[in-house]
Design an enzyme around this catalytic site. Structure first.
Site, PDB file in Angstrom:
ATOM      1  N   SER B 332       0.838  -1.202   0.000  1.00 50.84           N
ATOM      2  CA  SER B 332       0.000   0.000   0.000  1.00 50.84           C
ATOM      3  C   SER B 332       0.873   1.252   0.000  1.00 50.84           C
ATOM      4  CB  SER B 332      -0.913  -0.021   1.230  1.00 50.84           C
ATOM      5  OG  SER B 332      -1.626   1.180   1.313  1.00 50.84           O
ATOM      6  N   TRP B 335       2.538   1.617  -3.323  1.00 47.14           N
ATOM      7  CA  TRP B 335       1.537   1.986  -4.340  1.00 47.14           C
ATOM      8  C   TRP B 335       1.417   3.509  -4.413  1.00 47.14           C
ATOM      9  CZ3 TRP B 335      -2.918   4.887  -4.232  1.00 47.14           C
ATOM     10  CH2 TRP B 335      -3.775   4.777  -5.328  1.00 47.14           C
ATOM     11  N   HIS B 336       1.553   4.177  -3.257  1.00 47.83           N
ATOM     12  CA  HIS B 336       1.384   5.632  -3.245  1.00 47.83           C
ATOM     13  C   HIS B 336       2.530   6.360  -3.912  1.00 47.83           C
ATOM     14  CE1 HIS B 336      -1.746   4.674  -0.328  1.00 47.83           C
ATOM     15  NE2 HIS B 336      -2.260   5.842  -0.648  1.00 47.83           N
ATOM     16  N   GLY B 337       3.672   5.722  -4.011  1.00 53.08           N
ATOM     17  CA  GLY B 337       4.754   6.405  -4.711  1.00 53.08           C
ATOM     18  C   GLY B 337       6.112   5.846  -4.381  1.00 53.08           C
ATOM     19  N   PHE B 484      -0.308   9.710  -7.481  1.00 53.41           N
ATOM     20  CA  PHE B 484      -0.132   8.298  -7.148  1.00 53.41           C
ATOM     21  C   PHE B 484      -0.584   7.413  -8.292  1.00 53.41           C
ATOM     22  CE2 PHE B 484      -1.216  10.104  -2.756  1.00 53.41           C
ATOM     23  CZ  PHE B 484       0.079  10.548  -2.600  1.00 53.41           C
TER      24      PHE B 484
END
Lengths: 357, 484
Positions: B332, B335-337, B484
């Site tokens: 997670s 996934w955001h960056g 993102f």
């Protein structure tokens, strides 16, 4: 996903592991209710906007907007043509006294100077309006501060000229406006709730802190269109001088007229040739402390050279290149004078015009 | 094309009018939606349309092939597995290349230099295609569900392409599931008064949250986080609160607008937020925050990993308990960056989940206010989770590990001369959001506002509109989750 009220009840079919989680519970509104929910708030906002529009029209809080509207109204309601049409920016608005000019040069005079942010559009459009309404004026005086010549116009200001929508297409030069510009002009003209939000916050502040300010006429013009201001602001003149020095330092490499000012000047030359109008382009008053700065003088001489070049194109165009300087206690900023200096400025300008003629 | 721009207003008006004109001809409506989706996405950068197109074609074809490949024979099973791997490789290659290439190269080079090997990193300065993480996860879930036989693949490329490129949620979610979305694409939509009513509210509420709340409190957060060494302890606290308000208002507003305009067209998208500020524990938080992503990660990483581990050892070993939440939350974060602060944020939430699983004996899943628990305990849990989530937001918003360390160690109640004006600004912009959320929580209904008495409803809607006009940012600002 939406669940129904029945499903949301304990034992309903919408049982979930995490029962405390909020959901979107369905309702069954009638068409009328939906219409009310959509149109009701729009109607409320429309009404509030209308009230704000009316209020700001009656009690304007932005001097620049008010000045543009008021000067155009003077032009549109003038009973007779003027012998001396004074055009330009706010430095001319509070620097040129029509009565004084009349005394010195004879004939009738009117001060229609507005603000510099609309560049020379206002000058040329007002001249065209005058020609259409009364025929050509005998003389035109154009007063601009040194920093207006390289400026582009802030197109949203077109909204403040009290003429029917799309009027700018009828004038020459007609600005090239994008869809975005049109939207912004529309918002500035009809949606003060959006376009004048800072003003509204100020008005709200007055409403809660000093209600007596709410219904007060804030600005006043003398009968000939001149704005008489009495109080100097030396402290601001000093800080403005520093800003202006930065401005000229950034232009050390060169000076050029903005494309829109160049086109406007060309149109003014064309009109002067066509109708034999004497056009006098004058420098605004300048704070003497600023004028002593070498960078400023270098910049100013470039302005003079460029305007001289324009003046040479027609026998009807006269550039009065003399810089008229004033001490700090007669100024509100580096190019705006108070009444005592305005008298002096008008007199000196009249003298120079007389000599040029 | 930003939702909060005039361009989108014109775009949506045109699309909606055409959509309504097509009436019952839902197949033509689908074609219109596909064109609209590609125009909407291509407006940012038309070159990246090829990524969506390739992703669409790949997963559609693999879905069809999976459908016709029998899993009754070992060879068939093998082939199906290979097809799934192909789909995952294609999708993750795009995502990995565009989003993580520079990050991995930089860190690899840093690792080499620790070992004494120096080299010039090959940095491509790749432009990140907007929304790539959202639509990649969406198409991947389709293929995985078809592979698992939980979903019948569609035989219409048009319908599948609309599912992938549905413009309201294309660039910032919610991450839709084919099981929810495809049936809606494949059948005629009926626009009910309930949908219009809720849709209008969601759009209005979404714009309010973005333009009035997020963009204004974001100014405070940016100011404090970008100059964190210049402020006092209380300012840091205010900065974190401002950022948590901003990120929630910003992201949930996008979901609301997306869901609202979808409803106006007769589509129902997944709920993405359920008042996360009222979470009682970490598990509860992930059932309320960015639900479409957390459920995606749960279904495709957490559960499969836990199944694999339990198959090896059915006992509650440390590995069985710790690995699935930690891996899921690290995914997670990543996934955001491509940033270590996001990884740390993921690890922090992973740790919270592990601790929660280990020590929580009586989870309040049913009804915390039902009388079984003391209200003091419920509120204490809520406050604790609120504080923990904010530690997470501090990590999330920081740009370096040093910043995280500095801010955490300098938080205090000592004010500066700016504190009061920060508090006043935060309160004035966040209070409408807080009030509405309390009402939604008490009523347990995210649409509680549309059921207010008529005058109160009219006043609320009108106030929202007036605030949007008066306090709205004059230049449209990007939504945070676009990056993102």
């Amino acid at each position: 996903m939406t669940i129904t009220k029945a499903q949301n009840r304990p034992g309903g079919t919408g049982e979930r592991l995490y029962k405390q989680l909020p959901d979107e519970i369905a309702s069954s509104p009638s068409k009328r209710e939906v219409l009310f929910n959509v149109l009701g708030p729009l109607l409320v906002v429309f009404t509030i906007n209308l009230i704000v529009l009316g209020y700001l029209s009656r009690y304007p809080t932005n001097r620049g907007y008010w000045l543009m509207k008021r000067k155009w109204e003077i032009l549109q309601t003038m009973p007779a043509p003027a012998d001396w049409l004074i055009l330009g920016d706010s430095s001319g608005n509070q620097g040129m006294i029509p009565e004084k000019l009349q005394d010195e040069l004879g004939g009738t005079a009117v001060n229609l100077c507005t603000i510099g942010d609309i560049a020379l559009f206002d000058d040329v459009w007002m001249l065209e309006e005058h020609i259409e309404k009364f025929g050509p004026p005998k003389n035109v005086i154009i007063v601009h501060a040194y920093d207006v010549w390289p400026r582009q116009a802030i197109t949203v200001l077109f909204a403040k000229i009290p003429r029917p929508w799309g009027y700018w297409r009828e004038f020459t030069p007609a600005p090239k406006l994008s869809t975005r510009d049109h939207v912004n002009i529309f918002l500035a003209r009809y949606m003060p709730l959006y376009a004048e939000n800072a003003t509204l916050l100020k008005v709200l502040h007055w409403a809660t802190h000093s209600p007596q300010k709410l219904f007060k006429d804030r600005y006043h013009l003398e009968p000939g269109g001149y704005m008489k201001l009495m109080r100097a602001n030396p402290r601001y003149v000093e800080s403005d001088t520093r800003e202006q020095i930065k401005f000229v330092e950034n232009r050390k490499s060169g000076f050029s007229l903005s494309d829109i000012n160049q086109t406007s000047l060309e149109q003014i030359i064309a009109l002067s040739e066509q109708y034999h109008i004497n056009v006098f382009i004058a420098n605004s008053p300048i704070y003497e402390g600023l004028y002593e700065n070498k960078d400023f003088q270098a910049y100013f001489s470039k302005v003079q050279m460029e305007l001289d070049r324009f003046a040479e194109q027609s026998e009807y165009i006269h550039y009065l290149s003399t810089p008229f300087t004033f001490p700090i206690n007669q100024m509100q900023n580096t190019d705006h004078v108070i009444h005592s200096a305005a008298e002096e400025y008008t007199e000196m300008l009249a003298l120079e015009i007389a000599q040029t003629r | 094309m930003l939702f909060n721009s005039l361009t989108f207003l014109f775009f949506f008006t045109a699309v909606y009018l055409l959509y309504m004109l097509l009436g019952r001809r839902y197949k033509l409506q689908n074609l219109l939606l596909l064109v609209a989706g590609y125009v909407f996405y291509g407006y940012w950068d038309w070159r990246f349309l090829s990524l969506i197109a390739i992703s669409t074609l790949t997963d559609f074809s693999i879905g069809r092939l999976l459908d016709i490949t029998s899993d009754q024979t070992p060879a068939g099973k093998q082939r199906r597995k290979l097809l799934l791997v192909c789909s995952i490789i294609v999708n993750l290659t795009f995502l990995g290349f565009f989003k993580y290439f520079d990050f991995f190269v930089t860190n690899f080079v840093a690792l080499l230099s620790l070992l004494g090997v120096t080299s010039d990193p090959l940095m491509l300065q790749i432009v990140l295609p907007v929304g790539i993480s959202f639509y990649t996860f969406q198409t991947m879930s389709y293929t995985i569900d078809v592979y698992r036989k939980r979903l019948k693949p569609t035989d219409s490329l048009l319908n599948f392409a609309v599912f992938v490129a549905f413009f309201p949620q294309l660039v910032a979610g919610p991450i839709e599931r084919a099981a929810n979305m495809l049936p809606q694409v494949e059948n005629r939509r009926y626009i009910t008064t309930e949908q219009l009513n809720a849709g209008f509210f969601l759009v209005l509420w979404g714009y309010f949250k973005k333009i009035v709340v997020a963009d204004n409190v974001g100014l405070i957060a940016d100011h404090i986080f970008n100059n964190y060494t210049h402020f006092a302890g209380l300012d840091i606290l205010i900065g974190v609160l401002a950022f948590s308000t901003q990120v929630y208002a910003d992201f949930s507003s996008y979901s609301d607008i997306a869901r609202g305009i979808s409803r106006l067209m007769g589509f129902e998208l997944l709920v993405n937020f359920r008042l996360p500020q009222f979470s009682l524990n970490p598990a509860d938080f992930w059932n309320r925050w960015h639900i479409s992503l957390s459920h995606w990660l749960r279904d495709y990483i957490f559960f499969p990993l836990r199944r694999v581990l339990l198959r090896r050892n059915r006992n509650a070993t440390v590995l069985n308990l710790a690995l699935p939440p930690m891996v899921t939350m690290l995914a997670s974060g990543l996934w955001h960056g491509p940033s270590w602060t996001f990884v740390l944020w993921g690890a922090f939430h992973g740790l919270l989940l592990i601790i929660y699983q280990r020590f929580e004996k009586h989870p309040m899943h049913q009804d915390p206010w039902g009388g079984k628990h003391s209200p003091v305990v419920v509120i204490a849990k809520m406050v604790l989770m609120f504080v923990l989530a904010h530690v997470g937001w501090l990590i999330f918003r920081s740009t370096s590990i040093h910043q995280i360390g500095y801010m955490i160690t300098h938080v205090s109640l000592i004010p500066s001369r700016y504190s009061l004006s920060f508090i006043a600004m935060l309160l004035s912009f966040a209070s409408p959001l807080v009030l509405v959320q309390i009402h939604q929580y008490v009523k347990r209904d995210l649409l509680a506002i549309i059921k207010l008495p008529i005058l109160l409803r009219l006043s609320s809607y009108s106030l929202m509109l007036v605030w949007i006009f008066v306090f709205g940012a004059r230049e449209p600002l990007e939504f945070i989750y676009f990056q993102f």
